[in-house]
Every structure is written in C-alpha cells, then in structure tokens.
Design an enzyme around this catalytic site. Structure first.
Site, mmCIF file in Angstrom:
data_model
loop_
_atom_site.group_PDB
_atom_site.id
_atom_site.type_symbol
_atom_site.label_atom_id
_atom_site.label_comp_id
_atom_site.label_asym_id
_atom_site.label_seq_id
_atom_site.Cartn_x
_atom_site.Cartn_y
_atom_site.Cartn_z
ATOM 1 N N GLU A 61 66.967 27.365 20.525
ATOM 2 C CA GLU A 61 66.722 25.760 20.750
ATOM 3 C C GLU A 61 66.849 24.817 19.491
ATOM 4 O O GLU A 61 67.421 23.860 19.564
ATOM 5 C CB GLU A 61 65.034 25.820 21.213
ATOM 6 C CG GLU A 61 64.766 26.309 22.536
ATOM 7 C CD GLU A 61 64.148 27.833 22.022
ATOM 8 O OE1 GLU A 61 63.368 28.055 23.064
ATOM 9 O OE2 GLU A 61 64.773 28.531 21.465
ATOM 10 N N GLY A 298 74.510 65.568 27.914
ATOM 11 C CA GLY A 298 75.427 66.000 29.097
ATOM 12 C C GLY A 298 74.492 66.119 30.498
ATOM 13 O O GLY A 298 73.508 65.313 30.810
#
Length: 365
Positions: A61, A298
């Site tokens: 902002e 894995g």
C-alpha cells in the site's frame, strides 16, 4: 462479499487481478510476511501501483501510494490483503492510506493475523468506503502457506511429483533420468524459491545425489532448508548435500541413527532432528520456523505423507511418455481404496509447460 457494507463494481475484479499479479512478484522474498500487491485507481486509470518487495521493506500500500503521490486523493486503493493497523517492521498502512486521502479501499481478503488485522474497521470509522472479498479465492491461494501458518502447528506441504502418462516416477531399471522437460524443471526451482524447506527421502538421495538448491530463478531472500527423511541417518558423507551443508543448511529427520555416523554428519555441518513419526517431525519443523515445505519424493515418502493426511497441495508434472510394465508407480504404496470411498481432490490450477502438463490439486476439505 464479506467484511463490510461496501459494494463491488464490475471493474473491481480486473483491478484486483492486476494487484494479485503485482503481489506475485514478491515470490520468495517476503516470508514470513505474505505477498501483497496494491493498485491506486482514479477515474478509471491506474495512477499508482506497488508490491511488498521483501520482508522488512515497505508494504504494498505504501509503495502504491508513493507512486501515486497527490493523485491518490479521492482515489480507490485495491489491495490483495486487508491493510495492517499495527506497528511492526513498518508503520501501520492505515495511517498512510488516511494521510493520502484515499476514499475507497477494496481488499481481497481479511488479514487472518490477530496482531495485524483490524485495518478495515479503522478505515471505516474514519469514513473510508470498504469492500472486502473481491478475488478472495485467488488471494488465499497465492498466500496459502501464510494463511495455513496462522492456525497450523505443522508446515504447509506441497507434494511435487513428475509422472509418466501411466503414473510412474521411474522406469523398470530405476536409473536416474528426467521425465519432465526444461520448462517444468524451471517451475520446480520457482517452487523451491517460494518454500522454507525442500525435502526428499534417503532413497532419492542414494539414487540421484540431488543438491536441492534454487537454480535458474531469482535467489530467495533465505535459501530453503534442505531436509532428508532418513530413519537411520545413513546420509553418505560424500554426497553433495553433506559436502555443501556449511553453505546451505541440511537437516536429517531420523529416529535410530548409528552414533558414530551421526557424529560425523554433525561435524560436517548437518543438523539432526530426532522424531518418532511424521506428524512429530512436522511439528518439530514448524517449531523450527519452517512454515512451508516442498516435498520432492520419492514414492515411499510421498505415500507416507498422503496416508498421514499431511499433503496440502499435490503438484503433478505429467510427461507425455509411457513407461509400462515394471515401472515404479508413484502411488503404488498407498493402501487399496474403492471408487466410492476414495477421497477426491479439487483442481486448483492446470497449465502447459512445454510438452508437459502441470496440475495442482488440494484436498476437498
């Protein structure tokens, strides 16, 4: 629309999507803060824009209001997260908004942080028109790990898998090789850059000797912690992870390590985390400051995370090849389920990366 009486207009969605695109430029730089973008619009024209560029830097902002200058007076501010109303690394954004003369604020979502939220109400009491809820789903997804961290005692987990068309992660030989193409692999490095930690199982280390660093993408503010799930802490002393442990941290999650090898790993700069279960390990990682974790395999470790319901996003890179009989199925270790009883995942994103297809799913609950 939630969080206020302000009504949205047909253009609000377009301006908010622009703000979200700006927010994404902070990827890998803002954590533990969220990525935030802001756009100042006056008479249908953008007069200022900005994003949170890095942790500790000015909020989106403030950047947008600086860009707009005097043109912000009487304008509308679009911001992807409710403006903060507290003193943290920077002053409250509400003060900058009121000082700039903004008359309307459109926010995508309320701030879930109990310390920072309340900006919308503060602005409303000062006469600023407030609307909250424009592009809320997209805003939450962009900062999914941030929203998760507010209430969770474990990291937000993305499970990444590269698969063949028939669901395999390796061929019959089990030899290392790339399933996915260059574009997909580049996206994996982007995902690493946006994660606090990158994790694999010991089987992956023994087979591939990965480095697990971010390459080919803008370096993150803090390199992700490299984590290996290795019950007996048998990580080889000559693997690339251990050899670079003093440059980029490596942590081994273990339970019953060999004392002599464990000491050698620690002397090489590897941190050991003793945990009796995956949930225990995940809570310990969160306590250590890991809010987001990219799990890269894995198959056995992926199945364990799935069975423990520890996966928040399933990221699939599907390559246009068939590996056939004897290949290693990614989900072969999961228990059998019925069509009626199997949990269904919800598609979050789908896009093509070269010849590969990337799909992202989240649990329906």
């Amino acid at each position: 629309m939630s969080g206020g009486a302000g009504a949205s207009t047909p253009d609000d969605g377009a301006w908010m999507r622009h703000a979200l695109a700006l927010a994404a430029r902070g990827w890998g730089r803002t954590a533990p803060n969220p990525m935030v973008g802001a756009v100042v619009v006056r008479d249908g024209t953008v007069v200022g824009e900005g994003w949170h560029t890095a942790y500790g830097a000015a909020h989106a902002e403030v950047e947008a209001l600086r860009s707009a200058g005097e043109r912000a007076r009487g304008a509308t501010l679009y911001v992807t997260l409710e403006p903060c109303d507290h003193h943290g690394q920077t002053p409250p954004c509400t003060e900058a908004i009121l000082g700039a003369g903004i008359t309307r604020v459109v926010a995508a979502v309320e701030d879930p942080n109990p310390v920072a939220r309340g900006g919308a109400e503060r602005l409303r009491t000062q006469g600023v028109d407030i609307a909250i809820g424009v592009e809320a789903s997209a805003a939450r997804e962009l900062n999914a790990s941030f929203f998760h961290a507010v209430t969770a005692d474990r990291p937000f987990v993305r499970l990444k898998l590269a698969l063949s068309l028939d669901g395999a992660i390796a061929d019959e030989s089990r030899q290392p090789g790339w399933l996915s193409g260059h574009e997909a692999r580049a996206e994996v490095h982007r995902l690493r850059a946006g994660s606090d930690a990158v994790a694999v199982g010991i089987g992956t280390v023994l087979a591939d000797d990965p480095l697990l660093t971010v390459r080919g993408f803008a370096p993150p503010r803090v390199p992700p912690l490299r984590v290996v799930f290795d019950t007996s802490a048998r990580l080889p002393l000559d693997c690339r992870l251990v050899r670079t442990a003093r440059e980029t941290p490596v942590l081994v999650v273990c339970w019953a390590p060999d004392p002599t090898h464990a000491v050698a790993l620690e002397q090489a700069g590897v941190e050991l985390l003793h945990a009796a279960s995956l949930p225990h390990a995940m809570r310990a990682l969160r306590a250590r400051g890991v809010a987001s974790l990219l799990l890269e395999g894995g198959a056995a470790l992926a199945s364990s995370f799935m069975q423990e319901a520890l996966v928040d996003r399933l990221v699939i890179f599907r390559a246009p090849i068939l590996l056939g009989a004897g290949s290693l199925n990614a989900f072969g270790a999961l228990p059998a389920n019925t069509i009626e009883g199997a949990p269904r995942w919800r598609l979050v994103e789908a896009r093509r990366l070269g010849d590969d297809e990337m799909t992202v799913y989240k649990p329906r609950d």
